[in-house]
Design an enzyme around this catalytic site. Structure first.
Site, short mmCIF file in Angstrom:
data_model
loop_
_atom_site.label_atom_id
_atom_site.label_comp_id
_atom_site.label_asym_id
_atom_site.label_seq_id
_atom_site.Cartn_x
_atom_site.Cartn_y
_atom_site.Cartn_z
N LYS A 13 0.83 -1.21 0.00
CA LYS A 13 0.00 0.00 0.00
C LYS A 13 0.86 1.26 0.00
O LYS A 13 0.58 2.21 -0.71
CB LYS A 13 -0.94 0.02 1.22
CG LYS A 13 -1.93 -1.12 1.26
CD LYS A 13 -2.96 -0.95 2.37
CE LYS A 13 -2.38 -0.97 3.77
NZ LYS A 13 -1.82 -2.27 4.19
N ARG A 88 -9.61 1.39 8.77
CA ARG A 88 -9.22 0.03 9.14
C ARG A 88 -10.43 -0.77 9.60
O ARG A 88 -10.31 -1.95 9.86
CB ARG A 88 -8.23 0.04 10.31
CG ARG A 88 -6.78 0.39 10.01
CD ARG A 88 -6.02 -0.74 9.37
NE ARG A 88 -4.75 -1.09 9.91
CZ ARG A 88 -3.59 -0.51 9.62
NH1 ARG A 88 -3.53 0.54 8.85
NH2 ARG A 88 -2.46 -0.99 10.09
N ARG A 124 11.51 -6.96 5.58
CA ARG A 124 11.42 -5.51 5.45
C ARG A 124 12.39 -4.82 6.41
O ARG A 124 12.54 -5.24 7.56
CB ARG A 124 9.98 -5.09 5.77
CG ARG A 124 9.70 -3.63 5.55
CD ARG A 124 8.25 -3.40 5.27
NE ARG A 124 7.43 -3.39 6.48
CZ ARG A 124 6.15 -3.02 6.49
NH1 ARG A 124 5.55 -2.68 5.37
NH2 ARG A 124 5.47 -3.05 7.60
N ARG A 157 11.19 -3.18 11.49
CA ARG A 157 10.24 -2.40 12.29
C ARG A 157 9.87 -3.20 13.52
O ARG A 157 9.80 -4.43 13.48
CB ARG A 157 8.98 -2.15 11.44
CG ARG A 157 8.84 -0.72 11.00
CD ARG A 157 7.78 -0.56 9.96
NE ARG A 157 6.43 -0.91 10.40
CZ ARG A 157 5.34 -0.68 9.67
NH1 ARG A 157 5.44 -0.10 8.48
NH2 ARG A 157 4.14 -1.03 10.10
N ARG A 168 -1.10 -8.81 13.71
CA ARG A 168 -1.59 -7.79 12.78
C ARG A 168 -2.48 -8.44 11.70
O ARG A 168 -3.47 -7.86 11.28
CB ARG A 168 -0.41 -7.05 12.13
CG ARG A 168 0.29 -6.11 13.11
CD ARG A 168 1.64 -5.67 12.61
NE ARG A 168 1.57 -4.77 11.49
CZ ARG A 168 2.57 -4.56 10.64
NH1 ARG A 168 3.71 -5.23 10.78
NH2 ARG A 168 2.44 -3.72 9.65
P1 AMP Z 1 0.59 0.50 9.19
O1 AMP Z 1 1.88 1.21 8.95
O2 AMP Z 1 -0.54 1.05 8.36
O3 AMP Z 1 0.71 -1.01 9.11
O4 AMP Z 1 0.16 0.84 10.71
C1 AMP Z 1 0.99 0.50 11.80
C2 AMP Z 1 0.19 0.50 13.08
O5 AMP Z 1 -0.37 1.80 13.31
C3 AMP Z 1 -1.01 -0.43 13.10
O6 AMP Z 1 -0.67 -1.77 13.43
C4 AMP Z 1 -1.88 0.23 14.18
O7 AMP Z 1 -1.38 -0.01 15.48
C5 AMP Z 1 -1.67 1.71 13.88
N1 AMP Z 1 -2.65 2.21 12.89
C6 AMP Z 1 -2.39 2.70 11.64
N2 AMP Z 1 -3.52 3.08 11.02
C7 AMP Z 1 -4.53 2.81 11.88
C8 AMP Z 1 -5.94 2.95 11.83
N3 AMP Z 1 -6.57 3.44 10.74
N4 AMP Z 1 -6.67 2.55 12.91
C9 AMP Z 1 -6.08 2.09 14.01
N5 AMP Z 1 -4.76 1.90 14.14
C10 AMP Z 1 -3.97 2.26 13.08
#
Ligand code: AMP
Length: 222
Positions: A13, A88, A124, A157, A168
């Site tokens: 993404k 989400r 990653r 990460r 996740r």
């Molecule tokens: P990502 O980089 O999009 O995988 O997001 C990393 C982490 O940020 C996720 O595992 C959540 O803990 C938090 N996060 C990111 N976007 C959201 C969202 N829309 N709603 C809730 N938590 C989020």
């Protein structure tokens, strides 16, 4: 135009969102990046969400909805924007609709099987210095431990550890998959195969977006 990128963690993404930003000029808004930035700076928000993020769980809707509301109010989002990692769940999707109603919407769901997600995320890396992302499966050498751009140290990460990846994925299937039906019913949903070379995925995305933009400008002229 609002482009919403769905898909499990590691489906590309961020990469595709960046390419859409470059090609179409819609800024990419990643709630994950905004939250990680707050954690890095140890702002009050960052301190609040750090533990939840490190466990691979979702931050509260209230927090992320507010972050997105503030960001899309900025002038560079006037013509459109790309959302990466938001919404989400269906609660966030309803909040989004309310905060910016009437905007043409295209949802791109980048499909990737769980086994490939685990393989990709385990490979990653991100530069501690400048944040540049790498993937040891995609042409970056497995021995590489320094950033090509700034020489910073490359690390995984915190939430890309195998146990957290599994959490996740669980959260994704439970919380985010209902978005497929939510957007399908609205007639704005498109699935894109993610297990392809980056450029092929982007070409497929372009076909969808170009058609949508033609329709929008056709309607505006009529
Ligand atoms: P990502 O980089 O999009 O995988 O997001 C990393 C982490 O940020 C996720 O595992 C959540 O803990 C938090 N996060 C990111 N976007 C959201 C969202 N829309 N709603 C809730 N938590 C989020």
């Amino acid at each position: 135009m609002r482009v919403i990128l769905l898909g499990p963690p590691g489906s590309g993404k961020g990469t595709q969102g960046g390419m859409i930003e470059k090609e179409y000029g819609f800024p990419r808004i990643s709630t994950g990046d905004l939250l990680r930035n707050a954690v890095k700076k140890q702002t009050p928000l960052g301190k609040k969400v750090e533990g939840v993020m490190n466990k691979g769980e979702l931050v509260s809707d209230e927090i992320v909805v507010e972050i997105v509301r503030e960001r899309i109010d900025e002038p560079d989002c006037g013509n459109g924007y790309v959302l990466d990692g938001f919404p989400r769940n269906t609660g966030q999707a309803s909040a989004l609709k309310k905060m910016d109603p009437g905007r043409t919407e295209t949802v791109l769901d980048i499909h990737l099987d769980d086994e490939i997600v685990i393989e990709r995320l385990s490979a990653r890396r991100v530069c501690l210095g400048c944040g540049k992302p790498y993937n040891l499966l995609l042409g970056d050498s497995k021995e590489m431990d320094r950033c090509k751009k700034c020489g910073g140290k490359l690390v995984g990460r915190e939430d890309d550890r195998p146990d957290v990846i599994r959490e996740r994925l669980k959260v994704y299937h439970q919380e985010s998959e209902p978005l497929v039906n939510f957007y399908r019913k609205k007639g704005v949903y498109h699935e894109v195969e993610g297990d392809r070379p980056i450029l092929t995925v982007f070409e497929n995305i372009q076909v969808i977006l170009n058609k949508k933009l033609e329709n929008v400008s056709g309607r505006a002229e009529a």
